[in-house]
Design a protein around this motif. Sequence first.
Motif, PDB file in Angstrom:
ATOM      1  N   ASP A   1       0.815  -1.224   0.000  1.00  0.00           N
ATOM      2  CA  ASP A   1       0.000   0.000   0.000  1.00  0.00           C
ATOM      3  C   ASP A   1       0.844   1.268   0.000  1.00  0.00           C
ATOM      4  OD1 ASP A   1      -2.345  -1.391  -0.169  1.00  0.00           O
ATOM      5  OD2 ASP A   1      -2.875  -1.217   1.945  1.00  0.00           O
ATOM      6  N   LEU A   2       1.923   1.253  -0.765  1.00  0.00           N
ATOM      7  CA  LEU A   2       2.773   2.447  -0.897  1.00  0.00           C
ATOM      8  C   LEU A   2       2.166   3.389  -1.943  1.00  0.00           C
ATOM      9  CD1 LEU A   2       6.287   0.726  -0.900  1.00  0.00           C
ATOM     10  CD2 LEU A   2       5.133   1.872   1.016  1.00  0.00           C
ATOM     11  N   ILE A   3       2.749   4.580  -2.007  1.00  0.00           N
ATOM     12  CA  ILE A   3       2.244   5.611  -2.925  1.00  0.00           C
ATOM     13  C   ILE A   3       2.223   5.108  -4.378  1.00  0.00           C
ATOM     14  CG2 ILE A   3       2.944   7.808  -3.960  1.00  0.00           C
ATOM     15  CD1 ILE A   3       3.594   8.788  -1.120  1.00  0.00           C
ATOM     16  N   VAL A   4       1.070   5.267  -5.006  1.00  0.00           N
ATOM     17  CA  VAL A   4       0.903   4.824  -6.392  1.00  0.00           C
ATOM     18  C   VAL A   4       1.971   5.475  -7.287  1.00  0.00           C
ATOM     19  CG1 VAL A   4      -0.888   6.606  -6.737  1.00  0.00           C
ATOM     20  CG2 VAL A   4      -0.715   4.724  -8.352  1.00  0.00           C
ATOM     21  N   GLY A   5       2.561   4.658  -8.140  1.00  0.00           N
ATOM     22  CA  GLY A   5       3.574   5.188  -9.047  1.00  0.00           C
ATOM     23  C   GLY A   5       4.949   5.302  -8.423  1.00  0.00           C
ATOM     24  N   ALA A   6       5.059   4.985  -7.121  1.00  0.00           N
ATOM     25  CA  ALA A   6       6.363   5.121  -6.468  1.00  0.00           C
ATOM     26  C   ALA A   6       7.270   3.948  -6.821  1.00  0.00           C
ATOM     27  CB  ALA A   6       6.192   5.218  -4.952  1.00  0.00           C
ATOM     28  N   ALA A   7       6.723   2.747  -6.796  1.00  0.00           N
ATOM     29  CA  ALA A   7       7.559   1.574  -7.027  1.00  0.00           C
ATOM     30  C   ALA A   7       7.875   1.391  -8.510  1.00  0.00           C
ATOM     31  CB  ALA A   7       6.882   0.322  -6.473  1.00  0.00           C
ATOM     32  N   ASP A   8       6.893   1.633  -9.358  1.00  0.00           N
ATOM     33  CA  ASP A   8       7.087   1.347 -10.776  1.00  0.00           C
ATOM     34  C   ASP A   8       6.243   2.299 -11.635  1.00  0.00           C
ATOM     35  OD1 ASP A   8       7.393   0.338 -13.297  1.00  0.00           O
ATOM     36  OD2 ASP A   8       6.962  -1.748 -12.772  1.00  0.00           O
TER      37      ASP A   8
END
Length: 388
Positions: free
Chosen positions: A251-258
Motif C-alpha cells: 500500500d505504498l504511494i501509487v507510481g512510487a515503485a514502478d
Amino acid sequence: MRAFSQATEDLARQEIELPSWAFGNSGTRFKVFPQRGIPRDPFEKVTDAAQVHRLTGLAPSVALHIPWDLVDDFGKLGEHARDNGVRLGTINTNTFQDDDYMLGSLCHVDERVRAKAIRHALDCVDIMDATGSRDLKIWLPDGLNYPGQADLRDRQDRLADALGQIYARLAGHQRLVLEYKLFEPAFYATDVPDWGTAYVHCLALGERAVVCLDTGHHAPNTNIEFIVMQLLRLGRLGAFDFNSRFYADDDLIVGAADPFQLFRIMTEVVRGGGYDEGSEVTFMLDQCHNIEAKIPGQIRSVLNVQEMTARALLVDRAALAEAERAGDVLAANAVLMDAFYTDVRADLAAWRESRGLPADPTAAFRASGYAERVAAERVGGTQAGWGA
Ligand code: AOS
Ligand code: ZN
Ligand code: ZN
C-alpha cells in the motif's frame, strides 16, 4: 507524439477518489508511528481529504469504510463534505476485524457468521442510500491457511449465494464492486484470489456487478495492464484501488515503485475507453502512509496518477496503429516510450495555474499552515488509526 495541449481537455475531467483511512495513523504489525494532527472522526478525515482536492482539483470524492467511518447521521457527513467542496463516494465493507470472521465471512461454513456478514453488507447499502453513493465495495479476508482446512468448492457456492443476496438489495443505479486479492490474510488459498474468480461471480450476479482491480494484489511480475485490457473488453472493470508495492500488499504511494507500470496501466485504460467521457470506472487510491505525512502523501499520489494519465494521453494512437499494422516492432514500442519519457510536470504546473490552482500543490500545502493548525487543534479525543 500528441502535444500536451491536445490532452488538456481530457485531463480536466480526471477524478481520483481518496480513501478516508489514508488520513488515519497506520503502520505494520510491528509498530504504528502516531503523527500529530491526525483526524479524530470521519468529519475530520473528510476535512483533510478536501485539502487534497482544494490544492490539486483532482480528488472530489472520499471513500468510506464501515464501521471505521460509522456516524449517527450520514446526511450530516455528506453535508460536511459538500461544505468542504467534496462528496462521499464508495462504501467499503469490513468483515475482517471481528473475532467471528476468523474462518471467513461470506464463505463461512457457519450460517450464523455468514448471515452476520451478509447483514453487514446490507447495512452498508442502507448507508449508500443515505450518502447517495453508487458503489458498494466488497473485499473479503476469506480463505484458508492449510490445505484441507475447508472445502474450496463449497465456499465458492456459499460466496455466490451471499453475493446474490447482497446484489438483490441494490437499487438500479448502485453497483457491487468485488475486489480480488492473491493472498493475505489467508496464506494458502483466498476465496477471491484473482480477476477471473471475481469476474465469474460478477457475471452470475448481473450487469451492475463489476470487478475492482487493486494494483497491489497480484503475484510479482503479473501483467496488470493485460487484466485491465481484458476487464474493459468484457465491460466489467468497475474500479481501481491504486497503490504500489515492492513485495506484497505494501500500500505504498501509487507510481512510487514502478512508474512505468502505472503508465502501461493508464495506456490500456485510455485505449479501452475506461477514461472516456461517461466511463463508469472509478479511480480510487487504497493506500496507507505509515511514515510519511498523510495529506502530502495523498497529494503526491494523485499527482502521480495525473502525470501518468497525461503521458498516456500523449501516445500517438494513429502512429502506433500504423507501426503495429506494419509489424514494425521497434517503431511501435518507440511510440509508447516517447510518451512515457516525456516529462509533463512543468506543463501540468502551468496548466494548474491557468485553472486557479497552485503550480506546486505540495508547497502550497506547506505554506498554508494547515498541518500546524490541526496539530494544535486536534488535541482531545482519540486519533483515528487504520481503522476507527
Ligand atoms: C485489502 O487488502 C484491500 O486492499 C481492501 O481494499 C481493503 O478494504 C482496504 O485496504 C482498506 O481496508
Ligand atoms: Zn484495496
Ligand atoms: Zn490491499
